[in-house]
Design a protein around this motif. Structure first.
Motif, PDB file in Angstrom:
ATOM      1  N   CYS A  54       3.399  13.264   0.520  1.00 55.38           N
ATOM      2  CA  CYS A  54       2.383  12.514  -0.213  1.00 55.38           C
ATOM      3  C   CYS A  54       1.005  13.007   0.213  1.00 55.38           C
ATOM      4  O   CYS A  54       0.716  13.093   1.405  1.00 55.38           O
ATOM      5  CB  CYS A  54       2.531  11.021   0.091  1.00 55.38           C
ATOM      6  N   HIS A  56      -1.741  11.536   0.105  1.00 54.65           N
ATOM      7  CA  HIS A  56      -2.583  10.467   0.647  1.00 54.65           C
ATOM      8  C   HIS A  56      -2.206  10.124   2.088  1.00 54.65           C
ATOM      9  O   HIS A  56      -3.056  10.067   2.967  1.00 54.65           O
ATOM     10  CB  HIS A  56      -2.472   9.213  -0.220  1.00 54.65           C
ATOM     11  N   CYS A  57      -0.910   9.864   2.322  1.00 55.64           N
ATOM     12  CA  CYS A  57      -0.515   9.402   3.650  1.00 55.64           C
ATOM     13  C   CYS A  57       0.269  10.455   4.428  1.00 55.64           C
ATOM     14  O   CYS A  57       0.514  10.292   5.617  1.00 55.64           O
ATOM     15  CB  CYS A  57       0.303   8.110   3.547  1.00 55.64           C
ATOM     16  N   CYS A  79       3.307   5.968  -4.444  1.00 55.58           N
ATOM     17  CA  CYS A  79       3.996   6.482  -3.259  1.00 55.58           C
ATOM     18  C   CYS A  79       4.794   5.352  -2.618  1.00 55.58           C
ATOM     19  O   CYS A  79       4.312   4.232  -2.485  1.00 55.58           O
ATOM     20  CB  CYS A  79       2.973   7.043  -2.274  1.00 55.58           C
ATOM     21  N   CYS A  82       2.787   4.476   1.013  1.00 57.93           N
ATOM     22  CA  CYS A  82       1.432   3.921   1.057  1.00 57.93           C
ATOM     23  C   CYS A  82       1.024   3.237  -0.246  1.00 57.93           C
ATOM     24  O   CYS A  82      -0.064   2.688  -0.326  1.00 57.93           O
ATOM     25  CB  CYS A  82       0.420   5.005   1.429  1.00 57.93           C
TER      26      CYS A  82
HETATM   27 ZN   LIG Z   1       1.708   8.065   0.437  1.00 61.20          ZN
END
Ligand SMILES: [Zn+2]
Length: 395
Positions: A54, A56-57, A79, A82
């Motif tokens: 992912c 983002h995380c 996701c 997150c």
């Molecule tokens: Zn994520």
């Protein structure tokens, strides 16, 4: 065997629905790989390592969260770890590839002719999205793409192009070509990678060096401070809910240690050319008619590439001479090598014409809507779109 290659291999007995299903599933899988390419290649990351995660995380994706299209629907576009939204671009690329593969399979049936077109479509889709997002057409795709185009055209000569070549090559040169087809074909495939080296050096000597100086003088002598135009509207930034800081991507472009490209596109293209000409010799030895038609087809591909990229390169030179601007990017020129090799010179002309038309319409609309004087357009995306239309409509 090669005579049948362009016809249906096992047409009867296999229902069309099964063919379309298989092609669509293959398209979904390839589209999923293209997403990796689209995300990683502009950032100069390896497309093999590390595993998909992912953005983002950073949580690595489990296999069940990595199924094309289906995972996006099951996760409702977020996701698992997150809960940040996943870009709609991922399922769109997968669905688009599946649709294109199905259309190609419908047209070709169970035939080898499907393979070059599927490869071409995949590269066009990747280039279209990368250029739209980053204003960038990576050498890592266009270089091997061009060599692959010439090699695949030699190994699977298209029927229409062959007919045209039979009309053109009825002279002494034809006889020479068919007598020495094996060697000529192999040299033409190898030559494609040399053409890349030559074009790169020539452009840098004539234009690239001057454009770099121009850019440097703008950055130093201009009224605005250097970093502000990048911060304001970073063409490299992700269009997501949490945009990636531009400096980080710019660093990746400059060749940050951790993110350095694992191989150079020039050498990859050369190795690919050596491999493909080896396959051509091996297959052509078995079948003289393949060697003859393959050599003709490779010649046609090189002519198409030279004319297609030549037209764009001349307009690039013209732009610089008349307005001291980089009106046409060198990436577009190199992309047209690949497009010209796949579509032939006629298709290359039509692609450039249609892309310019589409780009102008888009540009004028954008200028009217945003009142921006000189919007920077992703011309490569329009070239991709135009090439896809030409590929599907002119046969
Ligand atoms: Zn994520």
């Amino acid at each position: 065997m090669w005579q049948e290659a362009s016809h249906t291999v096992t047409g009867e007995g296999v229902p069309l629905a099964l063919l379309l299903l298989v092609a669509s599933l293959l398209g979904l899988a390839v589209g999923s790989f293209l997403n990796v390419v689209i995300y990683r290649v502009p950032r100069r990351m390896s497309i093999v390592r590390p595993r998909s995660h992912c953005p983002h995380c950073g949580t690595p994706l489990r296999w069940r969260d990595n199924i094309p299209l289906l995972s996006f629907l099951l996760l409702k576009g977020r996701c698992r770890a997150c809960r940040q939204p996943i870009s709609w671009l991922y399922p769109a690329v997968e669905a688009g590839t599946a649709l294109m593969f199905a259309l190609l399979a419908w047209e070709h049936g169970w035939s080898w002719a499907f393979v070059p077109d599927a490869v071409f479509v995949s590269m066009l889709l990747a280039l279209a999205v990368i250029d739209a997002r980053h204003r960038l057409l990576p050498d890592a795709i266009t270089y091997p793409g061009f060599v692959l185009a010439v090699g695949l055209r030699a190994l699977v000569p298209p029927e229409k192009i062959l007919e045209a070549h039979h009309l053109v090559f009825r002279s002494e040169s034809t006889r020479f070509l068919s007598d020495h087809a094996l060697g000529v074909g192999a040299v033409l495939i190898l030559g494609s990678s040399l053409l890349l080296f030559l074009l790169e050096r020539m452009d840098y000597r004539l234009l690239g060096r001057r454009l770099e100086e121009l850019e440097a003088s703008h950055a130093n002598g201009g009224r605005s401070s250097a970093p502000s135009p990048i911060r304001e509207e970073c063409p490299l930034a992700e269009s997501g809910p949490t945009p990636e800081p531009c400096e980080r991507i710019a660093d990746a472009h400059a060749g940050d240690e951790g993110r350095q490209e694992p191989w150079s596109p020039e050498w990859a293209a050369l190795l690919l050319a050596i491999g493909l000409s080896g396959v051509f010799i091996a297959l052509g030895r078995e079948d003289a008619s393949l060697a003859a038609s393959g050599a003709r087809s490779a010649l046609g591909a090189l002519v198409g590439a030279t004319i297609g990229s030549g037209v764009l390169w001349l307009s690039r030179v013209g732009y610089y001479v008349l307005r001291h601007l980089e009106g046409v990017g060198f990436g577009d020129v190199k992309m047209m090598l690949m497009v010209g090799a796949f579509l032939g010179w006629g298709g290359a002309f039509m692609t450039i014409f249609l892309a310019s038309l589409l780009g102008s319409i888009y540009g004028v609309t954008l200028m009217l809507l945003t009142r921006e004087r000189n919007p920077k357009l992703p011309f490569g995306s329009f070239l991709s779109l135009a090439a896809l239309v030409i590929l599907l409509s002119f046969r």
